[in-house]
Design a protein around this motif. Structure first.
Motif, mmCIF file in Angstrom:
data_model
loop_
_atom_site.group_PDB
_atom_site.id
_atom_site.type_symbol
_atom_site.label_atom_id
_atom_site.label_comp_id
_atom_site.label_asym_id
_atom_site.label_seq_id
_atom_site.Cartn_x
_atom_site.Cartn_y
_atom_site.Cartn_z
ATOM 1 N N PRO A 35 25.457 47.602 15.996
ATOM 2 C CA PRO A 35 25.613 49.011 15.629
ATOM 3 C C PRO A 35 26.374 49.805 16.691
ATOM 4 O O PRO A 35 26.251 49.527 17.876
ATOM 5 C CB PRO A 35 24.178 49.514 15.521
ATOM 6 N N GLU A 36 27.164 50.767 16.217
ATOM 7 C CA GLU A 36 27.825 51.707 17.128
ATOM 8 C C GLU A 36 26.830 52.818 17.457
ATOM 9 O O GLU A 36 26.674 53.220 18.595
ATOM 10 C CB GLU A 36 29.039 52.273 16.412
ATOM 11 N N TYR A 37 26.180 53.324 16.423
ATOM 12 C CA TYR A 37 25.036 54.217 16.640
ATOM 13 C C TYR A 37 24.061 54.061 15.478
ATOM 14 O O TYR A 37 24.455 53.684 14.365
ATOM 15 C CB TYR A 37 25.450 55.696 16.808
ATOM 16 N N VAL A 38 22.795 54.309 15.780
ATOM 17 C CA VAL A 38 21.739 54.386 14.757
ATOM 18 C C VAL A 38 20.881 55.554 15.204
ATOM 19 O O VAL A 38 20.244 55.489 16.256
ATOM 20 C CB VAL A 38 20.879 53.108 14.703
ATOM 21 N N GLU A 39 20.886 56.643 14.446
ATOM 22 C CA GLU A 39 20.154 57.823 14.936
ATOM 23 C C GLU A 39 19.428 58.544 13.818
ATOM 24 O O GLU A 39 19.912 58.603 12.686
ATOM 25 C CB GLU A 39 21.126 58.780 15.631
ATOM 26 N N LEU A 40 18.280 59.085 14.177
ATOM 27 C CA LEU A 40 17.530 59.938 13.250
ATOM 28 C C LEU A 40 17.734 61.381 13.661
ATOM 29 O O LEU A 40 17.467 61.770 14.799
ATOM 30 C CB LEU A 40 16.042 59.584 13.313
ATOM 31 N N VAL A 41 18.239 62.161 12.725
ATOM 32 C CA VAL A 41 18.567 63.561 13.039
ATOM 33 C C VAL A 41 18.070 64.474 11.918
ATOM 34 O O VAL A 41 17.816 64.031 10.798
ATOM 35 C CB VAL A 41 20.108 63.742 13.201
ATOM 36 N N ASP A 42 17.987 65.750 12.243
ATOM 37 C CA ASP A 42 17.697 66.748 11.223
ATOM 38 C C ASP A 42 18.914 66.821 10.274
ATOM 39 O O ASP A 42 20.047 66.944 10.735
ATOM 40 C CB ASP A 42 17.466 68.104 11.907
ATOM 41 N N PRO A 43 18.701 66.716 8.950
ATOM 42 C CA PRO A 43 19.847 66.641 8.028
ATOM 43 C C PRO A 43 20.720 67.897 8.002
ATOM 44 O O PRO A 43 21.889 67.818 7.633
ATOM 45 C CB PRO A 43 19.203 66.441 6.654
ATOM 46 N N GLN A 44 20.175 69.053 8.378
ATOM 47 C CA GLN A 44 20.981 70.270 8.363
ATOM 48 C C GLN A 44 21.656 70.545 9.714
ATOM 49 O O GLN A 44 22.808 70.939 9.757
ATOM 50 C CB GLN A 44 20.138 71.494 7.983
ATOM 51 N N THR A 45 20.907 70.336 10.802
ATOM 52 C CA THR A 45 21.441 70.700 12.118
ATOM 53 C C THR A 45 22.016 69.519 12.892
ATOM 54 O O THR A 45 22.681 69.712 13.908
ATOM 55 C CB THR A 45 20.326 71.327 12.988
ATOM 56 N N MET A 46 21.717 68.296 12.445
ATOM 57 C CA MET A 46 22.108 67.052 13.133
ATOM 58 C C MET A 46 21.441 66.920 14.509
ATOM 59 O O MET A 46 21.858 66.125 15.340
ATOM 60 C CB MET A 46 23.651 66.950 13.290
ATOM 61 N N ARG A 47 20.390 67.742 14.744
ATOM 62 C CA ARG A 47 19.651 67.663 16.013
ATOM 63 C C ARG A 47 18.837 66.368 16.032
ATOM 64 O O ARG A 47 18.177 66.054 15.034
ATOM 65 C CB ARG A 47 18.695 68.852 16.071
ATOM 66 N N PRO A 48 18.880 65.603 17.129
ATOM 67 C CA PRO A 48 18.102 64.358 17.202
ATOM 68 C C PRO A 48 16.611 64.623 17.034
ATOM 69 O O PRO A 48 16.094 65.630 17.535
ATOM 70 C CB PRO A 48 18.384 63.847 18.618
ATOM 71 N N LEU A 49 15.921 63.728 16.343
ATOM 72 C CA LEU A 49 14.490 63.882 16.113
ATOM 73 C C LEU A 49 13.731 62.847 16.937
ATOM 74 O O LEU A 49 14.191 61.711 17.101
ATOM 75 C CB LEU A 49 14.166 63.652 14.628
#
Ligand code: AMP
Length: 292
Positions: A240-254
């Motif tokens: 993977p290049e990235y695998v991230e969980l973020v807020d769907p509206q703000t893209m802030r990492p969770l």
């Protein structure tokens, strides 16, 4: 369906429908149309009287060394697909029509929405190029509705923010990701892959499913869910290049899943760069939190 190549032709073609109070939808694309694009066009046709599809491989959103030259271009086939799908106007401008000599303006959505995920991998200029060309298309077509795909979830969020921040009078609609029978998200770039690469590319969907299973089983730690998705990709031979969980509206990492989370990932399979994502909803999620 008519194909038009200049801004003035397109505006002229939209004059009569506008005078007749018909509503207009815009579906921006880079062409090499597939069933994902078709779904957007069909959705547009259910919402508006006139559907405009733009077909423009926007050179400014490709970083040096990316696949601008290799990007598939099949305009005659795209025109057939669009016509069959009920599109009224195909706007296929030359680069000089979109970026005339002396072009000097860029529209940037700054900050957290664009400095993560694709903004890191493809560079900050990528989204500035996307928002600039999308705002131009919105200004040219002046549609009531613009339709985008959840496949590019961060792009859709960035466009929504631009529309909100700049008071653009358009409603942004986002359609679910369309997949092949085996789960691979449709993408114009899938054409780059050999048969064996295409098989390995399923690692992306498998990773999303592994994460979905973890969350369904009660896991709420974002780091653990991401690690599980990452592990699944590595197991299937894809780094993977990235695998991230973020807020769907703000893209802030969770760090914890509580409500809606976007699991976004990117990876290279051979020379093909792929992205995919899924929305993870946990019990405390409100039933409909899709932003308008
Ligand atoms: P593109 O031509 O790849 O720039 O995509 C044009 C639009 O189609 C964007 O809004 C994409 O998010 C959307 N799109 C691309 N692939 C898919 C897909 N598999 N399912 C749904 N929408 C898609």
């Amino acid at each position: 369906m008519r194909t038009v190549r200049t801004v003035s032709e397109l505006r002229a073609a939209l004059n009569a429908p506008r005078r007749a109070q018909q509503t207009i939808a815009l579906v921006p694309t880079m062409g090499a149309l597939h069933d994902g694009h078709r779904a957007l066009m069909r959705h547009a046709a259910t919402l508006c009287d006139v559907v405009v599809v733009s077909l423009f491989v926007n050179p400014t959103q490709f970083a040096p060394g990316e696949d601008l030259d290799a990007y598939p271009r099949h305009e005659p086939r795209d025109a057939e697909i669009a016509a069959e799908t009920g599109v009224d106007l195909l706007f296929a401008p030359a680069t000089a029509e979109v970026y005339p000599d002396g072009f000097a303006t860029t529209v940037t959505v700054a900050g957290e929405l664009t400095d993560v995920l694709e903004g890191v991998s493809r560079g900050a200029e990528h989204f500035a190029a996307v928002t600039t060309v999308v705002l131009k298309l919105l200004n040219i077509v002046d549609p009531e509705i613009a339709v985008f795909g959840q496949k590019d979830a961060q792009q859709a969020a960035v466009v929504r923010r631009m529309v909100r921040d700049l008071d653009v009078a358009v409603r942004v609609e986002v359609c679910p990701t369309v997949r092949d029978g085996d789960g691979l998200a449709l993408s114009s770039r899938n054409a780059y892959m050999s048969e064996s690469e295409r098989e390995r590319a399923l690692a992306l969907k498998r990773a999303l499913e592994a994460a979905e299973r973890e969350v369904a089983g009660g896991e709420r730690d974002a780091g653990h869910v991401a690690a599980c998705a990452r592990g699944e990709m590595s197991r299937l031979g894809v780094e993977p290049e990235y695998v991230e969980l973020v807020d769907p509206q703000t893209m802030r990492p969770l760090s914890t899943l509580n409500g809606e989370a976007l699991l976004a990932l990117a990876a290279r399979v051979g020379r093909t760069r792929l992205i995919d994502n899924t929305l993870l909803r946990t019990a405390s999620s409100k039933t409909d939190s899709t932003p308008s």
